[in-house]
Scaffold this motif. Structure first.
Motif, PDB file in Angstrom:
ATOM      1  N   VAL A   1       0.835  -1.205   0.000  1.00 43.22           N
ATOM      2  CA  VAL A   1       0.000   0.000   0.000  1.00 43.22           C
ATOM      3  C   VAL A   1       0.868   1.252   0.000  1.00 43.22           C
ATOM      4  O   VAL A   1       0.637   2.193  -0.785  1.00 43.22           O
ATOM      5  N   VAL A   2       1.881   1.280   0.873  1.00 42.07           N
ATOM      6  CA  VAL A   2       2.755   2.461   0.954  1.00 42.07           C
ATOM      7  C   VAL A   2       3.545   2.627  -0.334  1.00 42.07           C
ATOM      8  O   VAL A   2       3.685   3.748  -0.859  1.00 42.07           O
ATOM      9  N   PHE A   3       4.052   1.525  -0.895  1.00 42.56           N
ATOM     10  CA  PHE A   3       4.809   1.597  -2.144  1.00 42.56           C
ATOM     11  C   PHE A   3       3.941   2.134  -3.276  1.00 42.56           C
ATOM     12  O   PHE A   3       4.385   2.966  -4.076  1.00 42.56           O
ATOM     13  N   THR A   4       2.702   1.671  -3.345  1.00 40.57           N
ATOM     14  CA  THR A   4       1.789   2.166  -4.382  1.00 40.57           C
ATOM     15  C   THR A   4       1.537   3.657  -4.221  1.00 40.57           C
ATOM     16  O   THR A   4       1.531   4.418  -5.202  1.00 40.57           O
ATOM     17  N   ALA A   5       1.336   4.088  -2.975  1.00 40.23           N
ATOM     18  CA  ALA A   5       1.079   5.509  -2.730  1.00 40.23           C
ATOM     19  C   ALA A   5       2.290   6.361  -3.110  1.00 40.23           C
ATOM     20  O   ALA A   5       2.145   7.411  -3.752  1.00 40.23           O
ATOM     21  N   LEU A   6       3.488   5.927  -2.718  1.00 42.60           N
ATOM     22  CA  LEU A   6       4.688   6.711  -3.004  1.00 42.60           C
ATOM     23  C   LEU A   6       4.969   6.788  -4.497  1.00 42.60           C
ATOM     24  O   LEU A   6       5.318   7.853  -5.025  1.00 42.60           O
TER      25      LEU A   6
END
Length: 670
Positions: free
Chosen positions: A481-486
């Motif tokens: 989730v964090v990787f997708t957001a970044l």
């Protein structure tokens, strides 16, 4: 999936809004500003503790004990327990006890001492450490090159996995300490979760008030804690001195040769003994390399190893103690004080993780990898003491959900390790590029170092992948989730700026045409712009609607460099463009607060023409419209638009006076 991550060498932030805007603004483009200069930066020195001139080595080492080693220091509470009674339990006999203790010893020696303390700690970015600081260092020294995009992806992935670790660490450490109550009295079992929840809520609640005064107690408390670890270990080793044989690596080899699959699965629990090793590097900026080395080599490492040997000695005589060997090392009269001391240590470890999350988010925002967030400073004396409300409360919610969902530290331990070993695995690749391309080690030495730790880290990571069905999916989900957001933010930034540049006008053309014929009014107008070229959109809109220009016009760009601190003497770059137009670039390091009014005041002085009462700041605000144009998938464009709307006000982020800000907006289609 389109992935357009920014070059990390310098970031330029365009300001776009005032208070109360419905859309929170736009973002800056990637800019290639040279930051290769290695001028001495005030307050930092690359090697050692000299960048803390007011404190001695002993005091800094004591501080490092309280902050840096809280996570790895609390590992004895659950590491041995998880190995023998976890999801892949081992028979409690001499072979497995000696084999496990041997694996722990050599893991601490190779991974923590050799890899982190002796090698990675030397990879400092002007005194700062961590995945993003390492990424920025490599990018600055090598210029990116063909490895640039891959390194950026690895750096972002390591950052994403770090947040999964931040959520699990407070939950598993505090819960494991409070579970020690069961060794004091069986009836205390029902109080474990309520007490753990109350402690964690209180911990997150006090973050907004700052932890400076409480933090002064961290070092002494952890010093007592490590002393107790040593004493408990020595007492139990004296009863079974033959446990010292476990240091021999042949016991680890014999364990692997005898029970290959069980030994492989056990690695997923053995690695819990080294969780927190990455904190040595990430927290280097707080204390310096030398104090961290001294604290590890002369206190923490010996205390941990003696305690693990003591737990092994206990299990040789009392196999049933595997249910909770750490607390059962102490006599009944001392278990309650040990539970209290251990709980205090886990609270300190959790505090260090929370503070680390704040620091990583601040670095990511400054480097252009995340949208602007509200960052509050909790200390007037210490710039590093910050508080980020949205991060604090999000972490608290996730930690509480973990406790209520998993309910036992053993279940949480199954989820623990994947994020840590994933980060370690990634760091080996990044350090491999550093030692070959930057330090220019010989090919054979670079290959030997990288090959050794790819094998070790790969074994631990692959073992932890077997935990996915038992809870290991959680940190992977958080990381995804964090990787997708970044990556969505980074790609969206580039697409948006590309659209804005399509309609850009050269500044010389603007000055010689419209600017010379427009009416001029007294005062100074500062137009925030993302690049040190072209005409800011706010300037075009102001002339179009108001038909006037100020006598003095400053086209201001804020550049965030790829080093933690930028020399004050080189903060401002000024260029006169003629007809009252000036181009100004303010440079900040990624660990500094970009306070624009303060920087302008310091640059031009009290008697200059730049007076805040006569100065207006003009900010552009873009309303994003998702479309079917080539770029990102539509759902990612909508995600980017949502992140943009909820970003922190640029007026507040750059500390602009609210009564001197004028906002002009437009629509942008990506």
């Amino acid at each position: 999936m389109l992935l357009a991550l920014p070059h990390v060498s310098a970031r330029k932030y365009v300001v776009h809004h005032g208070r109360g805007s419905s859309h929170r603004g736009s973002i800056d483009p990637p800019v290639s500003t040279s930051t290769s200069k290695t001028a001495a930066v005030a307050g930092t020195v690359a090697d050692g503790y000299q960048h803390h001139p007011k404190q001695g080595l002993a005091r800094l080492a004591l501080g490092a004990i309280g902050v840096v080693y809280g996570d790895i220091g609390t590992s004895p509470l659950y590491a041995m327990k998880e190995v023998f009674v976890g999801h892949h339990p081992l028979t409690v006999d001499q072979l497995h006890i000696f084999g496990v203790v041997s694996l722990i010893f050599w893991s601490l020696l190779l991974i923590v001492t050799l890899k982190y303390v002796l090698v990675i700690l030397r990879a400092d970015n002007n005194g700062e450490g961590g995945s993003l600081a390492l990424l920025a260092l490599i990018q600055r020294r090598t210029g990116g090159g063909r490895w640039g995009p891959s390194l950026v992806i690895l750096g972002v992935l390591a950052t994403a996995l770090f947040f999964g670790d931040c959520m699990i660490t407070p939950a598993v450490s505090v819960l494991s300490a409070v579970e020690g109550l069961a060794t004091v009295e069986q009836g205390f079992d029902s109080f474990v979760i309520p007490i753990a929840v109350a402690i964690l809520i209180g911990l997150f609640y006090i973050q907004s008030r700052g932890t400076g005064s409480v933090g002064k107690l961290f070092g002494p408390i952890m010093l007592v804690y490590f002393t107790v670890l040593t004493v408990l270990g020595v007492i139990n080793i004296m009863g079974r001195p033959d446990v010292l044989q476990a240091i021999d690596p042949r016991w680890a080899v014999r364990f692997v040769m005898t029970d290959g699959m069980l030994a492989f699965l056990a690695l997923g629990s053995v690695v819990l003994a080294v969780t927190g090793a990455e904190a040595l590097y990430a927290d280097m900026g707080h204390f310096g390399r030398r104090p961290i080395e001294v604290a590890w080599l002369y206190l923490v490492f010996p205390a941990l190893m003696i305690n693990y040997l003591g737990q092994g000695a206990l299990l040789l005589d009392q196999p049933e103690a595997a249910a909770n060997p750490f607390f059962l090392m102490a006599s009944e009269d001392w278990r309650l004080p040990l539970v209290i001391l251990s709980t205090m240590a886990t609270v300190i470890a959790s505090q260090a993780v929370i503070t680390g999350a704040f620091s990583v988010v601040q670095q990511a925002v400054q480097l252009g990898l995340m949208p602007r967030l509200r960052i509050e400073h909790t200390s007037a004396a210490e710039a590093g003491q910050i508080y980020i409300p949205v991060v604090n409360w999000a972490l608290m919610i996730m930690v509480l959900l973990l406790i209520f969902g998993f309910r036992e530290s053993s279940n949480l331990a199954a989820a623990y390790g994947i994020a840590v070993t994933g980060t370690m695995f990634i760091s080996t690749f990044m350090v491999g590029v550093l030692i070959r391309r930057v330090w220019q080690w010989p090919v054979w030495a670079s290959g030997l170092f990288v090959g050794l730790f790819l094998m070790i880290d790969g074994a631990y990571f692959s073992s932890n992948l077997t935990k996915v069905p038992d809870g290991g999916w959680f940190p992977l989900l958080v990381g995804a989730v964090v990787f997708t957001a970044l990556t969505t933010w980074s790609t969206g930034r580039k697409l948006m700026i590309d659209r804005l540049r399509e309609a850009a006008m050269p500044i010389k053309v603007f000055i010689t045409s419209a600017a010379t014929s427009a009416s001029r009014v007294p005062g100074t107008a500062v137009f925030m712009t993302s690049t040190a070229e072209g005409v800011p959109h706010a300037l075009l809109h102001n002339l179009k609607h108001n038909k006037v220009l100020h006598d003095r016009i400053i086209l201001l760009t804020v550049a965030i460099a790829d080093q933690p601190y930028w020399p004050q003497t080189e903060r401002v770059k000024h260029e006169e463009l003629g007809h009252g137009f000036h181009r100004v670039v303010l440079r900040f390091g990624f660990m500094e607060e970009p306070n624009v009014p303060a920087a302008l005041k310091a640059a031009y002085g009290p008697g200059s023409e730049v007076r805040m009462m006569d100065t207006s700041f003009f900010l552009s605000r873009q309303t994003l419209i998702a479309s079917d144009r080539p770029g990102m998938a539509l759902w990612r464009e909508k995600l980017f638009a949502w992140m943009l709307r909820n970003a922190e006000s640029a007026m507040e982020f750059f500390r602009l006076p609210s009564n001197r800000v004028v906002e002009l907006g437009s629509q942008v289609e990506i």
